[in-house]
Design a protein around this motif. Structure first.
Motif, short mmCIF file in Angstrom:
data_model
loop_
_atom_site.label_atom_id
_atom_site.label_comp_id
_atom_site.label_asym_id
_atom_site.label_seq_id
_atom_site.Cartn_x
_atom_site.Cartn_y
_atom_site.Cartn_z
N ASP A 78 0.95 -1.14 0.03
CA ASP A 78 -0.07 0.05 0.07
C ASP A 78 0.88 1.16 -0.12
O ASP A 78 1.53 1.69 0.98
CB ASP A 78 -0.86 -0.36 1.47
CG ASP A 78 -1.88 1.25 1.36
OD1 ASP A 78 -1.74 2.07 0.28
OD2 ASP A 78 -2.40 1.28 2.36
N PRO A 79 0.86 2.01 -1.09
CA PRO A 79 1.85 3.31 -1.12
C PRO A 79 1.45 4.34 -0.23
O PRO A 79 2.37 5.13 0.14
CB PRO A 79 1.68 3.76 -2.70
CG PRO A 79 0.29 3.07 -3.16
CD PRO A 79 0.02 1.73 -2.33
N HIS A 80 0.49 3.99 0.35
CA HIS A 80 0.04 5.36 1.49
C HIS A 80 0.40 4.76 2.96
O HIS A 80 0.33 5.79 3.80
CB HIS A 80 -1.68 5.35 1.71
CG HIS A 80 -2.15 5.92 0.31
ND1 HIS A 80 -2.12 5.15 -0.79
CD2 HIS A 80 -2.45 7.02 0.07
CE1 HIS A 80 -2.87 6.13 -1.87
NE2 HIS A 80 -2.90 7.15 -1.47
N HIS A 81 0.95 3.42 3.01
CA HIS A 81 1.22 3.19 4.50
C HIS A 81 2.11 1.72 4.37
O HIS A 81 1.71 0.67 3.68
CB HIS A 81 0.31 2.72 5.22
CG HIS A 81 0.53 2.52 6.81
ND1 HIS A 81 -0.54 1.60 7.55
CD2 HIS A 81 1.61 2.69 7.44
CE1 HIS A 81 0.13 1.90 8.78
NE2 HIS A 81 1.20 2.36 8.78
N TYR A 82 3.43 1.71 4.59
CA TYR A 82 4.15 0.83 4.45
C TYR A 82 5.39 0.84 5.39
O TYR A 82 5.86 1.87 5.86
CB TYR A 82 4.64 0.60 3.00
CG TYR A 82 5.46 1.66 2.29
CD1 TYR A 82 6.76 1.68 2.58
CD2 TYR A 82 5.04 2.54 1.67
CE1 TYR A 82 7.54 2.83 1.89
CE2 TYR A 82 5.30 3.55 1.24
CZ TYR A 82 6.94 3.76 1.18
OH TYR A 82 7.65 4.81 0.69
N LYS A 83 6.07 -0.51 5.63
CA LYS A 83 7.09 -0.39 6.65
C LYS A 83 8.48 -1.03 5.69
O LYS A 83 8.30 -1.89 4.94
CB LYS A 83 6.84 -1.47 7.70
CG LYS A 83 5.94 -0.89 8.85
CD LYS A 83 5.71 -1.45 9.93
CE LYS A 83 5.35 -3.12 9.64
NZ LYS A 83 5.38 -3.76 11.01
#
Length: 225
Positions: A97-102
């Motif tokens: 998810d380009p909006h939330h990643y680790k």
């Protein structure tokens, strides 16, 4: 009243679209003054886990985002990274998810970084669909995608943006030739160098990237054959 409502929603949209890069886990730090920051597979590369950086929110300014991640990584001496997917409630791993990643951060000895000789990665523009040719064969790139090209010995590859005033490059396999990363860009209009009249118009460009940044883009962009 309508103006206040508009400003309120504008503020909310700015808030939710804002991006934040957080060093949210530090297990240990490592003394490292090197500039390397390469993507690895920690299951196959001897590595020391140092911590985790989390990216919250989306920005299409990939250079800025990478710079923020790089700065956080160097705070604990990391010189390598790997994408860490989130695990869903059912135990399955979530899609990127380009909006939330680790990204997990590691230290790797320089001699342990894997080599990928005579491989070329072609990376699209983040903004627009593009068509290029590889040895006169058309290839369509959707925004934020990339593909891989293995160079065969004895063959010369011509990569072109297929545009009037566009760019083209020729590459070929060589002994011990390191991996290469190129990004495609769209139309650009720039002023010429100082002392030269007029403007410089290009309908497509092929830009060689530094390896760390290229590997970051191949982490957050989608692969296609």
């Amino acid at each position: 009243m309508k103006k206040l409502v508009f400003l309120y929603f504008t503020f909310l949209s700015t808030f939710f679209l804002a991006q934040n890069v957080v060093l949210n886990k530090v297990v240990k730090s490592h003394t490292s003054d090197g500039k390397l920051f390469y993507k690895i597979n920690p299951e196959s590369v001897p590595s020391e886990y140092l911590g985790e950086v989390e990216v919250q929110g989306f920005s299409d300014n990939d250079v800025k985002v990478f710079g923020m991640i790089y700065k956080k990584a160097k705070e604990i001496g990391a010189n390598a990274f790997a994408y860490q997917p989130f695990q869903n409630v059912d135990g399955a791993w979530s899609k990127f998810d380009p909006h939330h990643y680790k990204l997990n951060l590691y230290y790797v000895s320089a001699s342990d970084f894997p080599k990928e000789d005579n491989t070329v990665y072609l990376i699209s523009s983040p903004y627009q669909k593009q068509t290029i040719s590889i040895n006169n064969e058309k290839k369509v790139f959707e925004p934020r995608t990339y593909t891989e090209l293995k160079l065969a010995t004895g063959e010369i590859y011509t990569i072109s943006t297929r545009k009037l005033l566009g760019s083209s490059i020729k590459i070929a396999a060589q002994e011990n030739q390191p991996v290469q990363y190129f990004q495609l860009s769209g139309v650009s209009v720039n002023s010429n160098e100082y002392g030269k009249p007029g403007i410089n118009l290009k309908s497509g460009d092929i830009i060689r990237l530094e390896q760390s940044y290229g590997q970051f883009l191949t982490t957050i962009y989608q692969y296609f054959k």
